[in-house]
Design a protein around this motif. Structure first.
Motif, PDB file in Angstrom:
ATOM      1  N   ASN A 684       4.803  -4.567  12.855  1.00  0.00           N
ATOM      2  CA  ASN A 684       4.430  -4.074  14.177  1.00  0.00           C
ATOM      3  C   ASN A 684       5.390  -3.002  14.675  1.00  0.00           C
ATOM      4  O   ASN A 684       4.981  -2.028  15.317  1.00  0.00           O
ATOM      5  CB  ASN A 684       4.383  -5.231  15.180  1.00  0.00           C
ATOM      6  N   CYS A 685       6.671  -3.181  14.409  1.00  0.00           N
ATOM      7  CA  CYS A 685       7.670  -2.201  14.822  1.00  0.00           C
ATOM      8  C   CYS A 685       7.422  -0.862  14.132  1.00  0.00           C
ATOM      9  O   CYS A 685       7.496   0.198  14.770  1.00  0.00           O
ATOM     10  CB  CYS A 685       9.074  -2.722  14.499  1.00  0.00           C
ATOM     11  N   LEU A 686       7.126  -0.899  12.846  1.00  0.00           N
ATOM     12  CA  LEU A 686       6.851   0.336  12.110  1.00  0.00           C
ATOM     13  C   LEU A 686       5.599   1.023  12.649  1.00  0.00           C
ATOM     14  O   LEU A 686       5.558   2.246  12.804  1.00  0.00           O
ATOM     15  CB  LEU A 686       6.683   0.021  10.622  1.00  0.00           C
ATOM     16  N   LYS A 687       4.557   0.252  12.948  1.00  0.00           N
ATOM     17  CA  LYS A 687       3.333   0.826  13.511  1.00  0.00           C
ATOM     18  C   LYS A 687       3.589   1.420  14.890  1.00  0.00           C
ATOM     19  O   LYS A 687       3.069   2.489  15.222  1.00  0.00           O
ATOM     20  CB  LYS A 687       2.249  -0.254  13.603  1.00  0.00           C
ATOM     21  N   HIS A 688       4.392   0.718  15.674  1.00  0.00           N
ATOM     22  CA  HIS A 688       4.702   1.179  17.022  1.00  0.00           C
ATOM     23  C   HIS A 688       5.401   2.533  17.003  1.00  0.00           C
ATOM     24  O   HIS A 688       5.280   3.316  17.950  1.00  0.00           O
ATOM     25  CB  HIS A 688       5.573   0.146  17.737  1.00  0.00           C
ATOM     26  N   ASN A 689       6.107   2.836  15.930  1.00  0.00           N
ATOM     27  CA  ASN A 689       6.821   4.101  15.803  1.00  0.00           C
ATOM     28  C   ASN A 689       5.996   5.179  15.110  1.00  0.00           C
ATOM     29  O   ASN A 689       6.548   6.164  14.606  1.00  0.00           O
ATOM     30  CB  ASN A 689       8.134   3.886  15.060  1.00  0.00           C
ATOM     31  N   GLY A 690       4.674   5.012  15.091  1.00  0.00           N
ATOM     32  CA  GLY A 690       3.785   6.068  14.630  1.00  0.00           C
ATOM     33  C   GLY A 690       3.505   6.086  13.143  1.00  0.00           C
ATOM     34  O   GLY A 690       2.914   7.050  12.642  1.00  0.00           O
ATOM     35  N   ASN A 691       3.896   5.050  12.427  1.00  0.00           N
ATOM     36  CA  ASN A 691       3.652   5.009  10.982  1.00  0.00           C
ATOM     37  C   ASN A 691       2.327   4.319  10.678  1.00  0.00           C
ATOM     38  O   ASN A 691       1.876   3.466  11.439  1.00  0.00           O
ATOM     39  CB  ASN A 691       4.782   4.254  10.272  1.00  0.00           C
ATOM     40  N   THR A 692       1.729   4.719   9.573  1.00  0.00           N
ATOM     41  CA  THR A 692       0.576   3.992   9.046  1.00  0.00           C
ATOM     42  C   THR A 692       1.089   3.095   7.943  1.00  0.00           C
ATOM     43  O   THR A 692       1.637   3.565   6.948  1.00  0.00           O
ATOM     44  CB  THR A 692      -0.487   4.957   8.501  1.00  0.00           C
ATOM     45  N   VAL A 693       0.919   1.781   8.126  1.00  0.00           N
ATOM     46  CA  VAL A 693       1.613   0.797   7.297  1.00  0.00           C
ATOM     47  C   VAL A 693       0.615  -0.016   6.478  1.00  0.00           C
ATOM     48  O   VAL A 693      -0.348  -0.562   7.018  1.00  0.00           O
ATOM     49  CB  VAL A 693       2.459  -0.164   8.162  1.00  0.00           C
ATOM     50  N   ALA A 694       0.863  -0.085   5.177  1.00  0.00           N
ATOM     51  CA  ALA A 694       0.134  -1.011   4.303  1.00  0.00           C
ATOM     52  C   ALA A 694       1.086  -2.137   3.914  1.00  0.00           C
ATOM     53  O   ALA A 694       2.300  -1.938   3.845  1.00  0.00           O
ATOM     54  CB  ALA A 694      -0.370  -0.296   3.061  1.00  0.00           C
ATOM     55  N   PHE A 695       0.516  -3.327   3.677  1.00  0.00           N
ATOM     56  CA  PHE A 695       1.341  -4.454   3.257  1.00  0.00           C
ATOM     57  C   PHE A 695       0.740  -5.039   1.990  1.00  0.00           C
ATOM     58  O   PHE A 695      -0.471  -5.256   1.906  1.00  0.00           O
ATOM     59  CB  PHE A 695       1.430  -5.530   4.337  1.00  0.00           C
ATOM     60  N   LEU A 696       1.611  -5.300   1.021  1.00  0.00           N
ATOM     61  CA  LEU A 696       1.207  -5.844  -0.270  1.00  0.00           C
ATOM     62  C   LEU A 696       1.853  -7.211  -0.442  1.00  0.00           C
ATOM     63  O   LEU A 696       3.075  -7.329  -0.474  1.00  0.00           O
ATOM     64  CB  LEU A 696       1.664  -4.886  -1.378  1.00  0.00           C
ATOM     65  N   GLY A 697       1.031  -8.264  -0.502  1.00  0.00           N
ATOM     66  CA  GLY A 697       1.588  -9.604  -0.604  1.00  0.00           C
ATOM     67  C   GLY A 697       0.559 -10.609  -1.068  1.00  0.00           C
ATOM     68  O   GLY A 697      -0.647 -10.333  -1.066  1.00  0.00           O
ATOM     69  N   ASP A 698       1.035 -11.806  -1.465  1.00  0.00           N
ATOM     70  CA  ASP A 698       0.113 -12.809  -1.994  1.00  0.00           C
ATOM     71  C   ASP A 698       0.393 -14.228  -1.524  1.00  0.00           C
ATOM     72  O   ASP A 698      -0.273 -15.161  -1.953  1.00  0.00           O
ATOM     73  CB  ASP A 698       0.132 -12.784  -3.525  1.00  0.00           C
ATOM     74  N   GLY A 699       1.377 -14.402  -0.634  1.00  0.00           N
ATOM     75  CA  GLY A 699       1.743 -15.745  -0.208  1.00  0.00           C
ATOM     76  C   GLY A 699       1.332 -16.055   1.218  1.00  0.00           C
ATOM     77  O   GLY A 699       0.911 -15.175   1.977  1.00  0.00           O
ATOM     78  N   ILE A 700       1.463 -17.321   1.566  1.00  0.00           N
ATOM     79  CA  ILE A 700       1.186 -17.735   2.939  1.00  0.00           C
ATOM     80  C   ILE A 700       2.099 -17.008   3.911  1.00  0.00           C
ATOM     81  O   ILE A 700       1.687 -16.607   4.998  1.00  0.00           O
ATOM     82  CB  ILE A 700       1.374 -19.261   3.065  1.00  0.00           C
ATOM     83  N   ASN A 701       3.343 -16.808   3.494  1.00  0.00           N
ATOM     84  CA  ASN A 701       4.301 -16.132   4.369  1.00  0.00           C
ATOM     85  C   ASN A 701       3.992 -14.657   4.548  1.00  0.00           C
ATOM     86  O   ASN A 701       4.610 -13.992   5.371  1.00  0.00           O
ATOM     87  CB  ASN A 701       5.727 -16.306   3.825  1.00  0.00           C
ATOM     88  N   ASP A 702       3.039 -14.127   3.783  1.00  0.00           N
ATOM     89  CA  ASP A 702       2.663 -12.718   3.903  1.00  0.00           C
ATOM     90  C   ASP A 702       1.423 -12.513   4.771  1.00  0.00           C
ATOM     91  O   ASP A 702       1.084 -11.382   5.119  1.00  0.00           O
ATOM     92  CB  ASP A 702       2.375 -12.124   2.518  1.00  0.00           C
ATOM     93  N   ALA A 703       0.719 -13.605   5.088  1.00  0.00           N
ATOM     94  CA  ALA A 703      -0.600 -13.475   5.705  1.00  0.00           C
ATOM     95  C   ALA A 703      -0.558 -12.742   7.045  1.00  0.00           C
ATOM     96  O   ALA A 703      -1.409 -11.902   7.322  1.00  0.00           O
ATOM     97  CB  ALA A 703      -1.232 -14.854   5.878  1.00  0.00           C
ATOM     98  N   LEU A 704       0.418 -13.060   7.893  1.00  0.00           N
ATOM     99  CA  LEU A 704       0.493 -12.414   9.199  1.00  0.00           C
ATOM    100  C   LEU A 704       0.708 -10.913   9.059  1.00  0.00           C
ATOM    101  O   LEU A 704       0.068 -10.107   9.745  1.00  0.00           O
ATOM    102  CB  LEU A 704       1.624 -13.033  10.026  1.00  0.00           C
ATOM    103  N   ALA A 705       1.612 -10.535   8.172  1.00  0.00           N
ATOM    104  CA  ALA A 705       1.876  -9.111   7.971  1.00  0.00           C
ATOM    105  C   ALA A 705       0.673  -8.417   7.345  1.00  0.00           C
ATOM    106  O   ALA A 705       0.369  -7.265   7.675  1.00  0.00           O
ATOM    107  CB  ALA A 705       3.109  -8.930   7.088  1.00  0.00           C
TER     108      ALA A 705
END
Length: 965
Positions: A684-705
């Motif tokens: 969210n912080c990165l998006k708030h600063n004008g970036n377009t953000v992709a997230f690559l993950g496969d775990g439960i701890n990654d789901a929110l991001a």
């Protein structure tokens, strides 16, 4: 970041409630203290909800018509803190106190009590993200901003007195086609995604007291209740949050929840120390699994009261679900720009034309025609055709595109955040090296480690498997039949080592020990020095040498390796006479000789380094967000090429102020020991600063991001929660496919923006020409039906744009939708076409004398018809061919060729446009006239001049603004 709430324990005396940890009233509107009944709680919640209804309504309105880039998860954060505090409370209790608070005992609860608790607290279900209903998907496709823009134009056209439904039918067809393309693509993708899901009902064995007798029964996992007693063994998957009561050599895999690639040790010992929730040693969490050991545990949280449910709660929250991606925001800005531009320009044209022709009704109709002409009617269809083609291309790379916009969003990504375990790494432990005391590779070290693992009767963990794999690779397993197991000193968490005594043919028996470095080194009195592969001597292990070995281990740890030590000693051969003596001596695993180290690592995927290099080539910054420790993560990042100059950890982030947090997030490229919520906050912080953000993950701890990012990418083997939250699903764990998705996204953007900039600038030029013509000519320069026909032909010529080629230079940089950029392009190039329109006006008006002022009405009408036909041809050809000038920053046809589909399409439309005035459609329906052959040299000159000047202005535009498309 710092918490502003202080947890406190509340003892609720009502027997229908169980002890919970609440927060004091304050910032959390849903917090209560004291003894509160269920009805009163519900009343307070309803009151709070009523007070917030109007705010939520306004928020939903803003999301639909505007955008919501920020994510406010205060309510979900409060639930996570409350659940975490409750877990910490139970962890600090001793077993007797804990069972008392939960109103249970070591034998379990009665069946009647279980039924009662299940009725009071609900089933042990954590709701997954439900598939989007087809009708919701259809409505979303219909209510696309560009569709709304077109329908608005169509409704306005119908509202003009005397106007038929032609315009409304035309734009409706465009809306139906674009909606059908988008809906069919997303519906097919969702069907494919859910068809590969394999839902299996699970059961759990629990201790229950039935008719006064304790017994174990098997029940569906969703019928577990707080207070149930579980027996855990190797392979058990935790169906709820539990507190350990009794444990023996218990190791738990938490990789899907925390990202740690190695199992963590758990024990039943209660502790007063404050540690991060997921590091609590005597608590095991739902979805984790038992790797080794056994335990007896009591259920402390089920369903909505488990730690994992807080992740689900945030994942399903409106705050995250309603957040707009950069694609959504860009599309809406462009749509509103075009609408605003038309609303400003068209009234001016109507007024000027009305005063000039003295026909305000006709001027109004003409103005509406211009408004429709100003709108890129094909934009929704071009956009969705681009996205559909991209989805088909990605399907060939074994990628499921769950949301059509995800591909274009990937093209705009400038920061890729990635989990480490299972994403950058293989998620499997391998033996990297086998080092002797001089830190040189030596197979003797591996051989001893292999015999220890092979002959041990204990459960073989992932490191044992790695040893077996390496030994088999080096063909060491062929000699194991020469040995036999005499005795084993099993592993325990106090000694942290396992020893086996092997009977050796023709000599003394050998004790081989393997375990944690400090524990093994501490019981060694000698160290083995190798002078050759089969030659060595044993020296006394002095204190300085002992310290050196410990330091060497620490260096390996800092490099990210997990290290085990191997040691051995000779023991007497067992006979009947010395059996008791040898057995006693054999159990004494002290006085060993240190042999060497075994180092382990979860290695990076083979294609990972190349993928990271590709991301850098395409100007995408990579940030690694992991729950694993900093040393291991640093090692992996260094191996694959991710910068580790600036790093930080979750505990450090939690102590920072908002300003420090933001600066750290923007600066660092590696974040270790993160909680799921911290991953979300970083994205969210990165998006708030004008970036377009992709997230690559496969775990439960990654789901929110994954859900919060502009584009979430997961893999088929990922957890259900991660797949539910993702926009793209990779059916193969191949990171290079992510680069292909980015390139495909940039191609999609390029071919869409070509049409937008070309159509917007050309249409603006036409409007500008209309302004001049309306103020000068005593008649309309083109009839409304001719304008619509011209637009229709022009639009059909652009159908092939999704198949066009894109300049390789354009693909190097990420690109986002920019209304400002489109506006600059319109202003810069729009009036340019008007210069040649005016040239055409002047040639027709003064050279050919098509002025419409003849005394003969028939001749005057013919002159007007020729004038309108001449401008129809000039406008159609320039509009149709200008795509070849705009599609590339190079010189078209000389330096860059278009695709054959686009070349063929534009050629056919030009031929049709030139032929129409000589057909019944042109003469009878569109009221056109054939033109003299002398007109065509002027037409060619106009087009050659337009293309030449456009190429010169293109260079000037790129010089001033540093961009083209």
């Amino acid at each position: 970041m710092k918490s502003e709430q202080t947890p406190k324990v509340v003892q609720i005396e009502d027997q229908n409630h169980w002890p919970q940890v609440e927060f004091e009233a304050g910032n959390d509107d849903y917090s209560f203290t004291g003894t509160v009944g269920k009805d009163e709680k519900e009343e307070r919640k309803e009151s709070v909800k009523e007070q917030k209804n109007w705010k939520r309504w306004l928020g939903n309105l803003q999301t639909v018509f505007f955008w919501n880039r920020s994510v406010n998860t205060d309510e979900e954060n409060a639930k996570e803190k409350k659940t975490a505090a409750s877990i910490q409370h139970y962890a600090r209790c001793d077993s007797k106190e804990l069972l008392c608070q939960l109103k249970t005992n070591i034998l379990g609860i009665t069946s009647d009590e279980a039924v009662h608790r299940l009725a009071c607290n609900g089933r042990n279900d954590v709701p997954a993200i439900k598939p989007i209903p087809w009708y919701t998907m259809l409505m979303t496709a219909i209510l696309h901003p560009f569709n709304i823009l077109l329908m608005t134009m169509g409704i306005i056209s119908v509202a003009v007195p005397g106007q038929g439904p032609d315009m409304m039918i035309f734009v409706s067809v465009m809306v139906v086609i674009s909606t059908a393309i988008r809906f069919s693509q997303e519906h097919q993708s969702q069907h494919t995604f859910h068809s590969m899901r394999n839902m299996v009902a699970t059961t759990t064995r629990v201790g229950r007291v039935i008719d006064g007798t304790s017994t174990e029964v098997e029940i569906p996992s969703n019928e577990l209740v707080v207070g149930d007693i579980l027996r855990l063994c190797v392979g058990s998957i935790l169906p709820a949050d539990v507190r350990l009561l009794i444990s023996k050599n218990l190791s738990v895999s938490q990789s899907t929840l925390t990202g740690e690639y190695l199992p963590v040790e758990k024990s039943a010992v209660s502790s007063k120390a404050t540690v991060p929730t997921l590091d609590t040693a005597n608590v095991c969490f739902m979805s984790t699994s038992i790797v080794s050991g056994t335990a007896t545990a009591v259920v402390i949280g089920t369903g909505q009261n488990t730690y994992i449910s807080t992740v689900y709660s945030m994942l399903n929250s409106k705050a995250i679900a309603s957040a707009s991606s950069s694609f959504d925001i860009g599309v809406k800005k462009v749509a509103y720009l075009l609408l605003a531009f038309g609303c400003v320009m068209v009234p001016i044209i109507v007024v000027l034309n009305g005063f000039t022709t003295h026909d305000f009704e006709g001027a109004a109709f003409f103005g509406v025609s211009v408004l429709v002409g100003l709108t890129p009617e094909m934009l929704p269809m071009i956009l969705n055709a681009n996205l559909a083609k991209a989805a088909v291309d990605m399907a060939k790379c074994k990628v499921i595109v769950r949301k059509a916009e995800a591909i274009q969003t990937m093209g705009a990504v400038n920061i890729l955040c990635s989990d480490k375990t299972g994403t950058l790494t293989k998620d499997e432990i391998v033996l990297v090296s086998y080092l002797d005391s001089d830190m040189k590779m030596n197979e003797n070290v591996l051989r001893n480690g292999y015999y220890n693992s092979y002959f041990s009767k204990a459960f073989h963990n992932s490191m044992d498997s790695a040893i077996f794999c390496k030994a088999s690779e080096l063909q060491m397993d062929s000699h194991k039949t020469q040995y036999s197991l005499v005795e084993e000193i099993p592993f325990d968490f106090n000694n942290r080592r396992v020893s086996v005594i092997l009977q050796v043919p023709g000599g003394k028996n050998r004790l081989i020990c393997k375990g944690a470095v400090e524990e093994v080194v501490s019981i060694c009195t000698k160290v083995r020095r190798f002078t050759a592969e089969t030659d060595w001597n044993d020296a006394d292990l002095v204190e300085d040498e002992r310290e050196r070995l410990i330091q060497e281990c620490q260096k390996l740890n800092c490099e990210g390796y997990r290290v085990l030590a191997v040691a051995s000693k000779s023991v007497a051969t067992v006979t009947d006479q010395n059996l008791d003596e040898v057995s006693f001596a054999g159990n004494d695993d002290h006085g060993l000789t240190f042999i060497g180290f075994l180092t382990f690592l979860d290695p990076p995927k083979t294609d990972c380094a190349q993928a990271i290099s590709d991301f850098a080539t395409y100007n995408v910054e990579v940030k690694v967000l992991t729950g694993d420790n900093l040393e291991v993560s640093t090692k992996i990042c260094n191996d694959v090429g991710v910068s580790t100059i600036n790093t930080t950890t979750g505990p450090k982030l939690s102590l920072m102020s908002p300003e420090e947090f933001e600066q750290t997030v923007l600066r660092c490229s590696l974040f270790a020991k993160l909680t799921p919520l911290q991953k979300l906050e970083i994205v969210n912080c990165l998006k708030h600063n004008g970036n377009t953000v992709a997230f690559l993950g496969d775990g439960i701890n990654d789901a929110l991001a994954l859900r919060s990012s502009d584009c979430g990418v997961s893999v088929e083997g990922a957890t259900q929660m991660a797949q539910d939250a993702a926009d793209l699903i990779l059916l193969e764990k191949n990171l290079t496919v992510v680069t292909k998705a980015m390139i495909r996204g940039r191609i999609t953007y390029a071919n869409t923006i070509k049409y937008i900039k070309m159509a917007a600038s050309s249409n603006f030029g036409n409007v500008f020409s209309m302004l001049i013509a309306s103020a000068w000519l005593p008649f309309q320069p083109m009839q409304a039906t001719q304008i619509l026909t011209q637009n229709l032909l022009y639009d059909f010529s652009q159908i092939a744009i999704p198949w066009d080629n894109v300049d390789p230079e354009f693909l190097i940089e990420p690109h986002t939708w920019s209304a400002k950029g489109i506006f600059k392009f319109m202003i810069f190039f729009g009036p340019l076409s008007s210069v040649f329109d005016i040239y055409t006006f002047m040639v027709q008006f003064y050279f050919f004398k098509w002025q419409g002022n003849s005394s003969d009405p028939v001749e005057a009408a013919l002159q007007i018809s020729k004038f309108q036909t001449g401008w129809f041809n000039e406008g159609l050809i320039t509009q149709t061919l200008i795509v070849h000038m705009i599609r590339t920053q190079k010189i078209p046809f000389f330096q860059r060729w278009p695709s054959w589909q686009l070349l063929l399409g534009t050629g056919i439309i030009i031929v049709i446009g030139l032929a129409i005035p000589y057909t019944p459609l042109g003469t009878n329906v569109l009221q056109m006239s054939s033109l003299p052959w002398l007109y065509y040299p002027f037409l060619i000159l106009a087009n050659v001049g337009y293309f030449t000047v456009t190429q010169l202005m293109k260079q000037l535009y790129m010089h001033f603004f540093g961009e083209w498309l």
